[in-house]
Design a protein around this motif. Structure first.
Motif, PDB file in Angstrom:
ATOM      1  N   VAL A  52      20.622  13.902 -27.169  1.00 49.97           N
ATOM      2  CA  VAL A  52      21.023  15.208 -27.697  1.00 49.97           C
ATOM      3  C   VAL A  52      21.249  15.070 -29.190  1.00 49.97           C
ATOM      4  O   VAL A  52      21.895  14.127 -29.638  1.00 49.97           O
ATOM      5  N   LYS A  53      20.692  15.995 -29.951  1.00 53.73           N
ATOM      6  CA  LYS A  53      20.989  16.062 -31.384  1.00 53.73           C
ATOM      7  C   LYS A  53      22.311  16.817 -31.504  1.00 53.73           C
ATOM      8  O   LYS A  53      22.353  18.014 -31.780  1.00 53.73           O
ATOM      9  N   ALA A  54      23.389  16.085 -31.231  1.00 54.39           N
ATOM     10  CA  ALA A  54      24.703  16.691 -31.051  1.00 54.39           C
ATOM     11  C   ALA A  54      25.183  17.452 -32.280  1.00 54.39           C
ATOM     12  O   ALA A  54      25.683  18.577 -32.156  1.00 54.39           O
ATOM     13  N   GLU A  55      25.050  16.867 -33.445  1.00 51.70           N
ATOM     14  CA  GLU A  55      25.544  17.545 -34.646  1.00 51.70           C
ATOM     15  C   GLU A  55      24.758  18.821 -34.923  1.00 51.70           C
ATOM     16  O   GLU A  55      25.341  19.859 -35.228  1.00 51.70           O
ATOM     17  N   GLN A  56      23.443  18.753 -34.762  1.00 52.73           N
ATOM     18  CA  GLN A  56      22.605  19.937 -34.963  1.00 52.73           C
ATOM     19  C   GLN A  56      22.981  21.034 -33.964  1.00 52.73           C
ATOM     20  O   GLN A  56      23.138  22.201 -34.333  1.00 52.73           O
ATOM     21  N   PHE A  57      23.136  20.659 -32.683  1.00 53.86           N
ATOM     22  CA  PHE A  57      23.505  21.640 -31.676  1.00 53.86           C
ATOM     23  C   PHE A  57      24.896  22.220 -31.936  1.00 53.86           C
ATOM     24  O   PHE A  57      25.094  23.434 -31.871  1.00 53.86           O
ATOM     25  N   LEU A  58      25.863  21.351 -32.227  1.00 52.10           N
ATOM     26  CA  LEU A  58      27.234  21.813 -32.446  1.00 52.10           C
ATOM     27  C   LEU A  58      27.311  22.775 -33.625  1.00 52.10           C
ATOM     28  O   LEU A  58      27.986  23.812 -33.541  1.00 52.10           O
ATOM     29  N   ASN A  59      26.609  22.485 -34.702  1.00 51.73           N
ATOM     30  CA  ASN A  59      26.582  23.402 -35.848  1.00 51.73           C
ATOM     31  C   ASN A  59      26.020  24.763 -35.442  1.00 51.73           C
ATOM     32  O   ASN A  59      26.569  25.805 -35.815  1.00 51.73           O
ATOM     33  N   HIS A  60      24.934  24.752 -34.688  1.00 50.49           N
ATOM     34  CA  HIS A  60      24.330  26.008 -34.218  1.00 50.49           C
ATOM     35  C   HIS A  60      25.328  26.787 -33.347  1.00 50.49           C
ATOM     36  O   HIS A  60      25.524  27.987 -33.532  1.00 50.49           O
TER      37      HIS A  60
END
Length: 66
Positions: A52-60
């Motif tokens: 999971v691209k966690a930081e990218q997802f969390l920002n979104h």
């Protein structure tokens, strides 16, 4: 209530995760009934999220909440 924001996020943008095709089976008998197992045998049948691209997802996700 939000039950699985990552699943919704992946529906919006599949690039939030890395997927691999695996052959996955569900054990139907014995002590491990209901257990899901990956198998190297046979043709891959499902896409499994492996990263999971966690930081990218969390920002979104957080941008949508604010």
């Amino acid at each position: 209530m939000v039950y699985d924001p990552l699943a919704v996020g992946v529906a919006i943008d599949p690039e939030f995760v890395k997927k691999e095709e695996w052959n996955v089976k569900v054990v139907l008998e014995g002590d491990e009934t209901g257990r899901t197992v990956a198998s190297a045998e046979g043709e891959p049948k499902v896409q499994v999220c492996t990263e999971v691209k966690a930081e990218q997802f969390l920002n979104h996700f957080l941008r949508r909440l604010l």
